[in-house]
Design a protein around this motif. Structure first.
Motif, mmCIF file in Angstrom:
data_model
loop_
_atom_site.group_PDB
_atom_site.id
_atom_site.type_symbol
_atom_site.label_atom_id
_atom_site.label_comp_id
_atom_site.label_asym_id
_atom_site.label_seq_id
_atom_site.Cartn_x
_atom_site.Cartn_y
_atom_site.Cartn_z
ATOM 1 N N MET A 1 0.835 -1.208 0.000
ATOM 2 C CA MET A 1 0.000 0.000 0.000
ATOM 3 C C MET A 1 0.867 1.253 0.000
ATOM 4 O O MET A 1 0.505 2.259 -0.602
ATOM 5 C CB MET A 1 -0.907 0.037 1.234
ATOM 6 C CG MET A 1 -1.957 -1.025 1.283
ATOM 7 S SD MET A 1 -3.070 -0.831 2.706
ATOM 8 C CE MET A 1 -2.038 -1.396 4.054
ATOM 9 N N ASP A 2 1.990 1.193 0.663
ATOM 10 C CA ASP A 2 2.855 2.357 0.806
ATOM 11 C C ASP A 2 3.539 2.739 -0.505
ATOM 12 O O ASP A 2 4.035 3.846 -0.632
ATOM 13 C CB ASP A 2 3.912 2.094 1.875
ATOM 14 C CG ASP A 2 3.291 1.803 3.230
ATOM 15 O OD1 ASP A 2 2.216 2.356 3.512
ATOM 16 O OD2 ASP A 2 3.873 1.009 3.985
ATOM 17 N N LEU A 3 3.578 1.830 -1.458
ATOM 18 C CA LEU A 3 4.260 2.072 -2.724
ATOM 19 C C LEU A 3 3.318 2.570 -3.810
ATOM 20 O O LEU A 3 3.762 2.916 -4.905
ATOM 21 C CB LEU A 3 4.951 0.778 -3.197
ATOM 22 C CG LEU A 3 5.910 0.143 -2.200
ATOM 23 C CD1 LEU A 3 6.436 -1.180 -2.742
ATOM 24 C CD2 LEU A 3 7.050 1.094 -1.868
ATOM 25 N N MET A 4 2.034 2.607 -3.529
ATOM 26 C CA MET A 4 1.041 2.996 -4.535
ATOM 27 C C MET A 4 0.893 4.500 -4.618
ATOM 28 O O MET A 4 1.143 5.206 -3.655
ATOM 29 C CB MET A 4 -0.325 2.392 -4.179
ATOM 30 C CG MET A 4 -0.356 0.908 -4.180
ATOM 31 S SD MET A 4 -1.992 0.335 -3.646
ATOM 32 C CE MET A 4 -1.649 -1.406 -3.467
ATOM 33 N N GLU A 5 0.448 4.954 -5.792
ATOM 34 C CA GLU A 5 0.046 6.359 -5.899
ATOM 35 C C GLU A 5 -1.434 6.431 -5.511
ATOM 36 O O GLU A 5 -2.082 5.398 -5.361
ATOM 37 C CB GLU A 5 0.335 6.907 -7.303
ATOM 38 C CG GLU A 5 -0.289 6.146 -8.447
ATOM 39 C CD GLU A 5 -1.668 6.651 -8.813
ATOM 40 O OE1 GLU A 5 -2.034 7.778 -8.445
ATOM 41 O OE2 GLU A 5 -2.400 5.901 -9.450
#
Length: 153
Positions: A37-41
């Motif tokens: 989730m932390d890597l998504m835009e």
């Protein structure tokens, strides 16, 4: 004299392998781990949250258009109850503004429940305002527990 053409076809075993590959990739996408989730835009996170809600049993899950959404990213229904959901993919705590946005959007879309979903946690003022305005707060821990429940099914 008849023209000779090259026939390029795909056999049944290759077609089966292609379909299984597509299914595997879809499952892989849907089973992303919480750290992903932390890597998504932002827009990708909205679709991730919509898929998570679908897998959790929500119906009529719809991602709203990006701009002019009145503070609501997802519309959904569960057990006859309509939800307006704001998604926030942040690097730090989510504040009061997100709660205020979904509060207004809930009424605009005529939904029964408003919620904010995030990959992070909420500030104390956000929690206090949400309690007063009756807005659900679904933080990282809640999303992780949703994933665990889905994986156990």
């Amino acid at each position: 004299m008849a023209e000779m053409g090259i026939y390029v076809g795909i056999g049944l075993p290759a077609l089966t392998a292609l379909i299984l590959g597509i299914i595997w990739l879809r499952r892989l996408f849907l089973r992303r781990r919480p750290g992903d989730m932390d890597l998504m835009e932002g827009h990708e996170f909205e679709h991730y949250c919509a898929d998570l809600l679908r897998r959790a049993g929500f119906l009529e899950v719809e991602v709203t258009r990006g701009s002019g959404d009145y503070g609501v990213d997802i519309l959904a229904e569960l057990g006859g109850v309509t939800y307006a959901v704001q998604c926030k993919r942040y690097d730090g705590p989510v504040g009061v503004k997100a709660v205020q946005e979904v509060y207004a959007g809930r009424d605009y879309y005529d939904c029964m429940v408003g919620a904010v979903m995030t990959n992070q946690y909420f500030t104390r003022p956000a929690v206090e305002v949400a309690r007063k305005l009756k807005i659900l707060l679904w933080d990282r821990g809640y999303l992780e527990s949703m994933l665990e429940d889905i994986d156990q099914e």
